[in-house]
Design an enzyme around this catalytic site. Structure first.
Site, PDB file in Angstrom:
ATOM      1  N   HIS A  58       0.854  -1.196   0.000  1.00 56.33           N
ATOM      2  CA  HIS A  58       0.000   0.000   0.000  1.00 56.33           C
ATOM      3  C   HIS A  58       0.885   1.240   0.000  1.00 56.33           C
ATOM      4  O   HIS A  58       1.991   1.235   0.562  1.00 56.33           O
ATOM      5  CB  HIS A  58      -0.899   0.006   1.230  1.00 56.33           C
ATOM      6  CG  HIS A  58      -1.921  -1.077   1.227  1.00 56.33           C
ATOM      7  ND1 HIS A  58      -3.163  -0.921   1.810  1.00 56.33           N
ATOM      8  CD2 HIS A  58      -1.913  -2.335   0.723  1.00 56.33           C
ATOM      9  CE1 HIS A  58      -3.856  -2.035   1.664  1.00 56.33           C
ATOM     10  NE2 HIS A  58      -3.115  -2.907   1.007  1.00 56.33           N
TER      11      HIS A  58
ATOM     12  N   GLU B 296       0.937   4.012   1.615  1.00 58.67           N
ATOM     13  CA  GLU B 296       1.388   4.499   2.919  1.00 58.67           C
ATOM     14  C   GLU B 296       2.463   3.592   3.505  1.00 58.67           C
ATOM     15  O   GLU B 296       3.438   4.065   4.098  1.00 58.67           O
ATOM     16  CB  GLU B 296       0.215   4.563   3.909  1.00 58.67           C
ATOM     17  CG  GLU B 296      -0.938   5.421   3.460  1.00 58.67           C
ATOM     18  CD  GLU B 296      -2.039   4.612   2.782  1.00 58.67           C
ATOM     19  OE1 GLU B 296      -1.739   3.817   1.860  1.00 58.67           O
ATOM     20  OE2 GLU B 296      -3.208   4.782   3.158  1.00 58.67           O
TER      21      GLU B 296
ATOM     22  N   CYS C 273      -6.637   2.536   4.817  1.00 65.70           N
ATOM     23  CA  CYS C 273      -7.360   1.321   5.201  1.00 65.70           C
ATOM     24  C   CYS C 273      -6.999   0.964   6.647  1.00 65.70           C
ATOM     25  O   CYS C 273      -6.117   1.586   7.244  1.00 65.70           O
ATOM     26  CB  CYS C 273      -7.000   0.183   4.250  1.00 65.70           C
ATOM     27  SG  CYS C 273      -5.325  -0.463   4.494  1.00 65.70           S
TER      28      CYS C 273
ATOM     29  N   CYS D 175      -3.190   0.271   7.107  1.00 69.97           N
ATOM     30  CA  CYS D 175      -2.356   1.470   7.006  1.00 69.97           C
ATOM     31  C   CYS D 175      -2.582   2.412   8.184  1.00 69.97           C
ATOM     32  O   CYS D 175      -1.629   3.017   8.686  1.00 69.97           O
ATOM     33  CB  CYS D 175      -2.607   2.171   5.681  1.00 69.97           C
ATOM     34  SG  CYS D 175      -2.022   1.211   4.261  1.00 69.97           S
TER      35      CYS D 175
END
Length: 191
Positions: free
Chosen positions: A79, A81, A109, A112
């Site tokens: 992801h 991040e 999410c 994260c």
């Protein structure tokens, strides 16, 4: 493996290039454009269209990242991040995370958000809300210990123009169905 047509990518790039920043009204527009450029690169590579940057205490960009879940190889932690935090912690361990701001094109999410809480990044700004997968709007539902971690952190939607927020959402949605199918096929082959 990119299932998005080059014409669609060019169209998204032209939308981003045509966007006119209005920092006098929307202070986060300049950084919002940067995360959208990273999101576009993620799309071009065959990943979810999510981008992220981390800025230092003076507003300088110190880390750029984008979603890398599928390409070049599958990474569950790819992801935007997570990639940004990995880069920050590897290359700049001396940075005080509380003095940094992470900008991301889509609401973080649960995975994260938890990582951002552990890392202690002082401010997190996201361009587009994600009611289906985002966790910031459900922050008060985190287990108590997670809410206690770095309680001074500031999570909020970025102050960007509505048009830029919509563009960030569109960058994420453009290949969402095909990548979700790909992910489900990976987890449940033959379904």
């Amino acid at each position: 493996m990119n299932s998005i047509s080059q014409a669609r990518i060019r169209w998204m790039a032209s939308r981003l290039d045509a966007f006119r920043s209005r920092p006098e009204k929307y202070a986060d527009d300049p950084m919002g454009i940067q995360v959208c450029r990273e999101a576009l690169k993620a799309l071009e590579e065959g990943n979810y269209g999510v981008g992220s940057i981390i800025t230092g205490r003076n507003g300088e960009i110190i880390v750029r990242s984008r979603n890398q879940v599928f390409e070049p190889t599958f990474r569950s932690d790819g992801h935007a991040e997570m990639v940004a935090l990995n880069d920050l912690e590897r290359r700049r361990p001396q940075e005080d995370p509380a003095s940094l701001t992470l900008y991301v094109s889509l609401e973080p999410c649960p995975m994260c958000l938890s990582r951002l809480k552990l890392a202690g990044v002082g401010r997190v700004r996201y361009l587009a809300s994600d009611a289906a997968g985002g966790m910031v709007h459900l922050h008060d539902r985190l287990p108590p210990i997670w809410r206690l971690l770095n309680p001074d952190q500031d999570f909020d939607q970025a102050n960007v123009s509505p048009a830029l927020s919509r563009l960030a959402a569109r960058l994420f949605q453009v290949n969402l169905r095909s990548l979700r199918r790909r992910l489900l096929n990976r987890v449940h082959p033959g379904r």
